[in-house]
Design an enzyme around this catalytic site. Structure first.
Site, mmCIF file in Angstrom:
data_model
loop_
_atom_site.group_PDB
_atom_site.id
_atom_site.type_symbol
_atom_site.label_atom_id
_atom_site.label_comp_id
_atom_site.label_asym_id
_atom_site.label_seq_id
_atom_site.Cartn_x
_atom_site.Cartn_y
_atom_site.Cartn_z
ATOM 1 N N GLY A 201 0.662 -15.994 -52.323
ATOM 2 C CA GLY A 201 0.013 -15.690 -53.664
ATOM 3 C C GLY A 201 -1.046 -16.115 -53.604
ATOM 4 O O GLY A 201 -1.838 -16.576 -52.689
ATOM 5 N N ASN A 202 -2.125 -16.039 -54.822
ATOM 6 C CA ASN A 202 -3.438 -16.530 -54.938
ATOM 7 C C ASN A 202 -3.555 -17.068 -56.619
ATOM 8 O O ASN A 202 -2.762 -16.948 -57.012
ATOM 9 C CB ASN A 202 -4.291 -15.591 -54.697
ATOM 10 C CG ASN A 202 -4.295 -14.193 -55.446
ATOM 11 O OD1 ASN A 202 -4.424 -14.490 -56.730
ATOM 12 N ND2 ASN A 202 -3.792 -13.119 -55.020
ATOM 13 N N HIS A 203 -4.870 -17.462 -56.772
ATOM 14 C CA HIS A 203 -5.022 -18.360 -57.871
ATOM 15 C C HIS A 203 -5.427 -17.431 -59.110
ATOM 16 O O HIS A 203 -5.761 -18.237 -60.025
ATOM 17 C CB HIS A 203 -6.107 -19.489 -57.540
ATOM 18 C CG HIS A 203 -5.588 -20.657 -56.575
ATOM 19 N ND1 HIS A 203 -4.798 -21.506 -56.949
ATOM 20 C CD2 HIS A 203 -6.262 -21.065 -55.647
ATOM 21 C CE1 HIS A 203 -4.573 -22.393 -56.367
ATOM 22 N NE2 HIS A 203 -5.453 -22.243 -55.161
ATOM 23 N N SER A 204 -5.324 -16.090 -58.780
ATOM 24 C CA SER A 204 -5.997 -15.411 -59.936
ATOM 25 C C SER A 204 -5.116 -15.535 -60.993
ATOM 26 O O SER A 204 -3.773 -15.398 -61.120
ATOM 27 C CB SER A 204 -5.979 -13.779 -59.506
ATOM 28 O OG SER A 204 -6.534 -13.278 -60.539
ATOM 29 N N ALA A 268 -6.540 -9.794 -57.809
ATOM 30 C CA ALA A 268 -6.830 -10.218 -56.493
ATOM 31 C C ALA A 268 -5.750 -9.717 -55.738
ATOM 32 O O ALA A 268 -4.420 -10.054 -55.968
ATOM 33 C CB ALA A 268 -6.826 -11.928 -56.737
#
Ligand code: CTP
Length: 397
Positions: A201-204, A268
């Site tokens: 995943g990512n930080h968005s 993102a």
């Protein structure tokens, strides 16, 4: 946006149902506050069913939530329709003796009042003075329409058409420069499963996409918000579709493409996923000290969209985002120009995420580039940046 609809006790109260419907159909969150006398003309059940919100005009229930203040502060717009002569008198005198008048005194939102009464009452000096007082305070009061009244008589005093009331009110609240534009906005970050427990995943946080959806809705757009793993509270918009992975997001966006005027890809999107997510949890005890995951590229959703728009000669404006780690503003602009060309979108919003400060924050700093060479820099709340991006969108459609 959140609209409070006050209804007072006149025969035209039943026409408020049309106002609720027009507002909810355009994606607004409508909270109805009838006066006790309005409920003699129209039932709370009808108002709840149409507004999809509870209706409780009692000032003395849920006291712990300080209801009138909460309602007043949360409103983006307040409409009172129909407004009786008695209501105009109490409002002009500031007599806050029920939930509606308390809310009106506790709000800073623009207020539109649509009176309806018999001609004699409308032309009575008391009513004329009350209307003048309220207008002098910045309250917008529509003149009643001329026509058939409750009895067999006719004259000035009819409630104006519901469409007229709603459009006058929306004009007060925000510029309706995006009225009727169908805008699809993606927000959040995709998560690509590794096994039933883990994901890539990512930080968005989705905050910028959500701010865009909220502001576009206020400006009259019909917003479809596609969220990926967003935990933020969502604004009232035309429709919301929740997805998890890039593949799911691509399917929704592709399916909607022919039904929208603008696509804003604020999400993102993970560039890679596991070729095959594992059906069972990987057990640490069975793994050695190194783990290799076999990843394959996800489709580039935005690139795919702009290619399809070109191939099928669709009239859809596209806005891409670029999260870059740049050395300075010039470097950011260079990277953004490259990405705008690579993705072939109409507008590109670039932010520098080097310090990691933007993820999850309420503020941001962006460069907005257009295909035609326009560049503008903005710094501030994600809401103000959203409005700037929408200004640029508005200039291009
Ligand atoms: N995007 C997309 N599909 C992907 C990756 C990104 O649609 N698989 C979209 C994002 O929603 C964003 C834009 O493309 O609007 C740019 O995303 P970004 O992650 O900055 O760019 P990348 O394509 O990943 O390019 P690079 O990593 O080379 O900077």
């Amino acid at each position: 946006m959140r609209v409070i609809l006050g209804i007072t006790g006149g025969i035209a109260a039943y026409k408020a149902t049309g106002i609720i419907r027009l507002l909810t159909e355009s994606g607004h969150d409508v909270k109805v506050i009838p006066t006790a006398n309005a409920l003699r003309f129209i039932g709370a059940t009808t108002l709840e069913a149409l507004s999809h919100n509870s209706v409780d005009p009692d000032l003395y229930t849920d006291v712990e939530s300080v209801k009138h203040v909460e309602l007043g502060q949360s409103a983006d717009l307040v409409i009172v329709a129909p407004a009786t002569a008695a209501f105009l008198g109490r409002f002009a005198a500031g007599i806050a003796d029920d939930l509606l008048l308390n809310t009106l005194l506790a709000t800073r939102a623009p207020i539109l009042v649509a009176p309806a009464m018999h001609t004699e009452m409308w032309q009575n000096p008391a009513t004329i003075a009350n209307v003048a007082t309220l207008r002098a305070r910045g309250i917008q009061i529509l003149d009643p329409a001329v026509g058939r009244l409750t009895g067999s008589d006719s004259g000035a005093g009819r409630l104006p058409e519901q469409e007229e009331i709603v459009s006058a009110a929306l004009k007060l609240a925000a510029p309706q420069d995006l009225a009727g534009q169908r805008i699809l906005i993606t927000a959040g970050g995709t998560q690509e499963p590794i096994d039933p427990v883990r994901f890539l995943g990512n930080h968005s946080s989705g905050k910028q996409g959500i701010a865009l959806a909220e502001e576009a809705g206020k400006r009259g757009a019909l917003v479809t918000l596609v969220t990926a793993n967003v935990t933020e509270t969502l604004p009232p918009v035309h429709s919301v579709v929740k997805v998890g992975t890039a593949a799911e997001m691509e399917a929704v966006v592709n399916q909607q493409l022919t039904q929208v005027d603008v696509v804003i890809m604020a999400a993102a999107v993970a560039d890679f996923r596991l070729a095959q997510a594992l059906p069972n949890k990987m057990k640490r005890s069975e793994l050695g000290d190194e783990l290799t995951l076999n990843l394959i590229a996800n489709p580039d959703i935005l690139r795919g969209l702009t290619a399809r728009i070109k191939d099928e000669a669709l009239k859809v404006l596209t806005v891409g985002f670029a999260a870059e780690t740049a050395a300075n503003t010039n470097d950011l602009q260079r990277l953004a120009e490259h990405k705008l060309e690579k993705k072939n979108c109409d507008i590109l919003v670039a932010n520098d995420v080097s310090a990691g400060a933007i993820f999850g924050s309420d503020d941001s700093s962006v460069l907005v580039l257009t295909k035609s060479g326009g560049v503008s820099a903005r710094e501030g709340s994600k809401r103000s940046i959203a409005n700037h991006i929408l200004d640029v969108v508005g200039q291009q459609i």
